[in-house]
Design an enzyme around this catalytic site. Structure first.
Site, PDB file in Angstrom:
ATOM      1  N   ASN A 208       0.853  -1.195   0.000  1.00  0.00           N
ATOM      2  CA  ASN A 208       0.000   0.000   0.000  1.00  0.00           C
ATOM      3  C   ASN A 208       0.881   1.235   0.000  1.00  0.00           C
ATOM      4  O   ASN A 208       2.106   1.136   0.062  1.00  0.00           O
ATOM      5  CB  ASN A 208      -0.983  -0.030   1.177  1.00  0.00           C
ATOM      6  CG  ASN A 208      -0.269  -0.031   2.503  1.00  0.00           C
ATOM      7  OD1 ASN A 208       0.433   0.908   2.853  1.00  0.00           O
ATOM      8  ND2 ASN A 208      -0.433  -1.119   3.255  1.00  0.00           N
ATOM      9  N   ASP A 276      -4.951  -5.778   5.047  1.00  0.00           N
ATOM     10  CA  ASP A 276      -6.047  -6.530   5.650  1.00  0.00           C
ATOM     11  C   ASP A 276      -6.005  -8.001   5.220  1.00  0.00           C
ATOM     12  O   ASP A 276      -6.422  -8.874   5.959  1.00  0.00           O
ATOM     13  CB  ASP A 276      -7.391  -5.911   5.239  1.00  0.00           C
ATOM     14  CG  ASP A 276      -7.585  -4.559   5.912  1.00  0.00           C
ATOM     15  OD1 ASP A 276      -7.292  -4.473   7.120  1.00  0.00           O
ATOM     16  OD2 ASP A 276      -7.988  -3.593   5.242  1.00  0.00           O
ATOM     17  N   LYS A 286       8.433 -18.680  -8.447  1.00  0.00           N
ATOM     18  CA  LYS A 286       7.917 -17.566  -9.232  1.00  0.00           C
ATOM     19  C   LYS A 286       6.816 -18.052 -10.190  1.00  0.00           C
ATOM     20  O   LYS A 286       7.008 -19.053 -10.894  1.00  0.00           O
ATOM     21  CB  LYS A 286       9.054 -16.926 -10.029  1.00  0.00           C
ATOM     22  CG  LYS A 286       8.604 -15.663 -10.724  1.00  0.00           C
ATOM     23  CD  LYS A 286       9.695 -15.051 -11.567  1.00  0.00           C
ATOM     24  CE  LYS A 286       9.085 -13.982 -12.452  1.00  0.00           C
ATOM     25  NZ  LYS A 286       9.971 -13.564 -13.517  1.00  0.00           N
ATOM     26  N   PRO A 303      -4.135 -11.204  10.709  1.00  0.00           N
ATOM     27  CA  PRO A 303      -4.497 -10.946  12.103  1.00  0.00           C
ATOM     28  C   PRO A 303      -4.626  -9.439  12.321  1.00  0.00           C
ATOM     29  O   PRO A 303      -3.873  -8.662  11.720  1.00  0.00           O
ATOM     30  CB  PRO A 303      -3.304 -11.495  12.887  1.00  0.00           C
ATOM     31  CG  PRO A 303      -2.178 -11.543  11.907  1.00  0.00           C
ATOM     32  CD  PRO A 303      -2.796 -11.775  10.563  1.00  0.00           C
ATOM     33  N   ASP A 304      -5.587  -9.017  13.123  1.00  0.00           N
ATOM     34  CA  ASP A 304      -5.698  -7.605  13.476  1.00  0.00           C
ATOM     35  C   ASP A 304      -4.796  -7.370  14.689  1.00  0.00           C
ATOM     36  O   ASP A 304      -5.134  -7.735  15.821  1.00  0.00           O
ATOM     37  CB  ASP A 304      -7.149  -7.224  13.768  1.00  0.00           C
ATOM     38  CG  ASP A 304      -7.304  -5.709  13.836  1.00  0.00           C
ATOM     39  OD1 ASP A 304      -6.444  -5.057  14.472  1.00  0.00           O
ATOM     40  OD2 ASP A 304      -8.265  -5.182  13.247  1.00  0.00           O
ATOM     41  N   PHE A 323      -4.854   3.926  14.553  1.00  0.00           N
ATOM     42  CA  PHE A 323      -5.037   4.921  13.500  1.00  0.00           C
ATOM     43  C   PHE A 323      -6.169   4.465  12.594  1.00  0.00           C
ATOM     44  O   PHE A 323      -6.440   3.265  12.496  1.00  0.00           O
ATOM     45  CB  PHE A 323      -3.746   5.101  12.684  1.00  0.00           C
ATOM     46  CG  PHE A 323      -2.820   6.109  13.301  1.00  0.00           C
ATOM     47  CD1 PHE A 323      -2.200   5.843  14.509  1.00  0.00           C
ATOM     48  CD2 PHE A 323      -2.603   7.329  12.689  1.00  0.00           C
ATOM     49  CE1 PHE A 323      -1.370   6.780  15.095  1.00  0.00           C
ATOM     50  CE2 PHE A 323      -1.767   8.275  13.263  1.00  0.00           C
ATOM     51  CZ  PHE A 323      -1.154   8.001  14.473  1.00  0.00           C
ATOM     52  N   LYS A 337     -14.837   2.244  14.795  1.00  0.00           N
ATOM     53  CA  LYS A 337     -13.608   1.430  14.815  1.00  0.00           C
ATOM     54  C   LYS A 337     -12.996   1.374  16.214  1.00  0.00           C
ATOM     55  O   LYS A 337     -12.526   0.334  16.653  1.00  0.00           O
ATOM     56  CB  LYS A 337     -12.606   2.028  13.812  1.00  0.00           C
ATOM     57  CG  LYS A 337     -11.390   1.174  13.597  1.00  0.00           C
ATOM     58  CD  LYS A 337     -10.587   1.637  12.397  1.00  0.00           C
ATOM     59  CE  LYS A 337     -11.301   1.315  11.094  1.00  0.00           C
ATOM     60  NZ  LYS A 337     -10.578   1.812   9.923  1.00  0.00           N
ATOM     61  N   LYS A 341     -12.419  -2.205  17.892  1.00  0.00           N
ATOM     62  CA  LYS A 341     -11.066  -2.719  18.139  1.00  0.00           C
ATOM     63  C   LYS A 341     -10.736  -2.755  19.629  1.00  0.00           C
ATOM     64  O   LYS A 341      -9.836  -3.471  20.040  1.00  0.00           O
ATOM     65  CB  LYS A 341     -10.046  -1.833  17.426  1.00  0.00           C
ATOM     66  CG  LYS A 341     -10.293  -1.762  15.921  1.00  0.00           C
ATOM     67  CD  LYS A 341      -9.054  -2.061  15.146  1.00  0.00           C
ATOM     68  CE  LYS A 341      -9.302  -1.959  13.668  1.00  0.00           C
ATOM     69  NZ  LYS A 341      -8.232  -2.586  12.892  1.00  0.00           N
TER      70      LYS A 341
HETATM   71  O1  C5P Z   1      -9.065  -1.796  10.310  1.00  0.00           O
HETATM   72  P1  C5P Z   1      -8.173  -0.693   9.860  1.00  0.00           P
HETATM   73  O2  C5P Z   1      -7.049  -1.172   9.022  1.00  0.00           O
HETATM   74  O3  C5P Z   1      -8.861   0.472   9.282  1.00  0.00           O
HETATM   75  O4  C5P Z   1      -7.577  -0.157  11.271  1.00  0.00           O
HETATM   76  C1  C5P Z   1      -6.522   0.675  11.298  1.00  0.00           C
HETATM   77  C2  C5P Z   1      -5.768   0.501  12.595  1.00  0.00           C
HETATM   78  O5  C5P Z   1      -5.615  -0.855  12.921  1.00  0.00           O
HETATM   79  C3  C5P Z   1      -4.363   1.044  12.514  1.00  0.00           C
HETATM   80  O6  C5P Z   1      -3.992   1.496  13.786  1.00  0.00           O
HETATM   81  C4  C5P Z   1      -3.565  -0.170  12.092  1.00  0.00           C
HETATM   82  O7  C5P Z   1      -2.213  -0.050  12.451  1.00  0.00           O
HETATM   83  C5  C5P Z   1      -4.268  -1.279  12.839  1.00  0.00           C
HETATM   84  N1  C5P Z   1      -4.255  -2.575  12.166  1.00  0.00           N
HETATM   85  C6  C5P Z   1      -3.539  -3.613  12.699  1.00  0.00           C
HETATM   86  N2  C5P Z   1      -3.589  -4.852  12.115  1.00  0.00           N
HETATM   87  C7  C5P Z   1      -4.344  -5.080  11.005  1.00  0.00           C
HETATM   88  C8  C5P Z   1      -5.064  -4.009  10.454  1.00  0.00           C
HETATM   89  C9  C5P Z   1      -5.006  -2.778  11.048  1.00  0.00           C
HETATM   90  O8  C5P Z   1      -2.849  -3.422  13.698  1.00  0.00           O
HETATM   91  N3  C5P Z   1      -4.368  -6.277  10.465  1.00  0.00           N
END
Ligand code: C5P
Length: 397
Positions: A208, A276, A286, A303-304, A323, A337, A341
């Site tokens: 990204n 994500d 390759k 994983p979040d 963020f 959010k 979270k």
């Molecule tokens: O869900 P989103 O990506 O919009 O959330 C953003 C926040 O979640 C940011 O603080 C980002 O660093 C964190 N994040 C994370 N792990 C992920 C996705 C987002 O820590 N897989």
């Protein structure tokens, strides 16, 4: 970060003395002044001319130098600095310090000083592991002397093991934290930053546009307030700041592992733009272009990392900051959010292309907490970082 700090640098007699020359440059680049002292043995490895030229002042070499005694006695010399640094610190110098000996300029300064002292030891691995050095080190630690290194690696003498002097940048970081002053001294803070790269095959990845600028600025601002910062960064465009411990990762899963390894921390700031999704069927080889055929990528959710830390029970950081990069309904989405979270604060920003925020120098953020919604005016990312760091310091008390 070392502006107007004064370092008394004692250069002992070891092959690593050549790194002390680079250390002087790096300290002066950061605004510090350096008064160099060379031991007799140190002069065998680097010359007073090169040390003095880099420091921009004459080198002190003799305990009984009547000219210099008239200008500045050794007692005053030992006390005029903010920090005394010994690099390289030889086994001999450590032994003298531990035993309270003072038979040359360096050891006399070290005994006479009432300023904090930081040692960067360098010696042969067997000397470092000798019972006498182990004893001396323990005594010096008990006396309140700071250490940086030694590192493990190949030695000039052909052996391998601990004994290599810490690199100049590591010594600079240790000096910065020894001199750190501010409301976050004694606090450990994690900052994630940059994008993640999710492999498709060994040469291709999904990424990204995050530059890592905001995360690096936050790490810098926290360190400037005295925090010990662990900076976990994906492959960012902006270089990681000095004076912080850097963990480089590529994928979200690597970032999660590095974040877990950095705990416990007092506060955690998740500024990284974590992907994500990752490619579930990423190939070890390759992918080849085949006539008429297109690769089909399957995705799996990453994983979040933020939610994982924000929702942990025991060991949760006192303050967890997420963020939210949004293009629509910034406040509403970011408010939802924060609750989803489980983090304490969300720093939300509008990353629509017309704002120029992603990859730019400025940011316009909204800080969302249980106290409500605060819209900050558009300002430089470094200024956002400074204000956020000040708020974190206030929140940690
Ligand atoms: O869900 P989103 O990506 O919009 O959330 C953003 C926040 O979640 C940011 O603080 C980002 O660093 C964190 N994040 C994370 N792990 C992920 C996705 C987002 O820590 N897989």
């Amino acid at each position: 970060m070392l502006t107007s700090k004064h370092i008394l640098l004692i250069i002992g007699g070891g092959i690593a003395a050549y790194k002390a020359l680079d250390l002087i440059r790096k300290l002066r680049e950061r605004g510090a002044s350096v008064t160099p002292v060379l031991t007799r043995a140190g002069e065998e490895f680097v010359t007073p001319l090169s040390v003095g030229a880099l420091a921009g002042v004459a080198v002190h070499r003799d305990l009984f130098d009547l000219n210099k005694e008239a200008e500045m006695g050794h007692i005053q010399l030992s006390r005029s600095a903010d920090l005394v640094v010994v690099a390289p610190a030889t086994a001999d110098l450590m032994g003298k310090m531990a035993g309270g000996l003072a038979n040359d300029l360096a050891s006399t300064l070290l005994l006479a000083t009432d300023t904090p002292v930081l040692l960067a030891p360098a010696m042969n691995v067997r000397m470092w592991e000798h019972a006498a050095t182990v004893r001396n080190r323990a005594q010096l630690v008990a006396d309140g002397i700071g250490f940086v290194g030694p590192n493990e690696g190949n030695m000039a003498c052909g052996e391998y093991g601990p004994g290599r002097m810490a690199e100049p940048l590591e010594i600079v970081a240790a000096i910065e934290s020894a001199l750190a002053d501010g409301p976050l001294v004694g606090r450990r803070v994690l900052v994630t930053s940059g994008p993640t790269h999710e492999p498709i095959d060994p040469v291709r990845y999904i990424a990204n546009r995050s530059s890592g600028a905001q995360g690096a600025a936050i790490a810098t601002a926290l360190a400037a307030l005295g925090a010990e910062v662990v900076f976990v960064t994906g492959p960012a465009v902006v270089a990681p700041p000095d004076g912080v411990a850097v963990e480089r990762v590529e994928s979200a899963r690597e970032m999660e592992a590095a974040v877990k390894a950095s705990l416990p921390v007092d506060a955690a700031v998740f500024a990284a733009a974590v992907a994500d999704w990752r490619v579930k069927n990423a190939s070890m080889r390759k992918l080849k272009k085949t006539k008429g055929g297109l690769p089909v990528l399957e995705f799996a959710e990453n994983p979040d990392i933020l939610a994982g830390v924000a929702q942990m029970g025991e060991g949760r950081p006192a303050l967890v900051v997420g963020f939210a990069a949004e293009t629509d309904d910034v406040v509403a989405n970011a408010t939802a959010k924060r609750l989803r979270k489980g983090c304490d604060w969300i720093v939300a920003n509008d990353v629509s292309p017309e704002t120029g925020i992603m990859g730019g120098q400025e940011n316009a953020v909204v800080l969302i907490s249980d106290q409500g919604v605060e819209e900050w005016p558009r300002m430089a990312k470094v200024e956002v970082a400074r204000q956020l760091a000040a708020r974190i310091a206030a929140a940690l008390g």
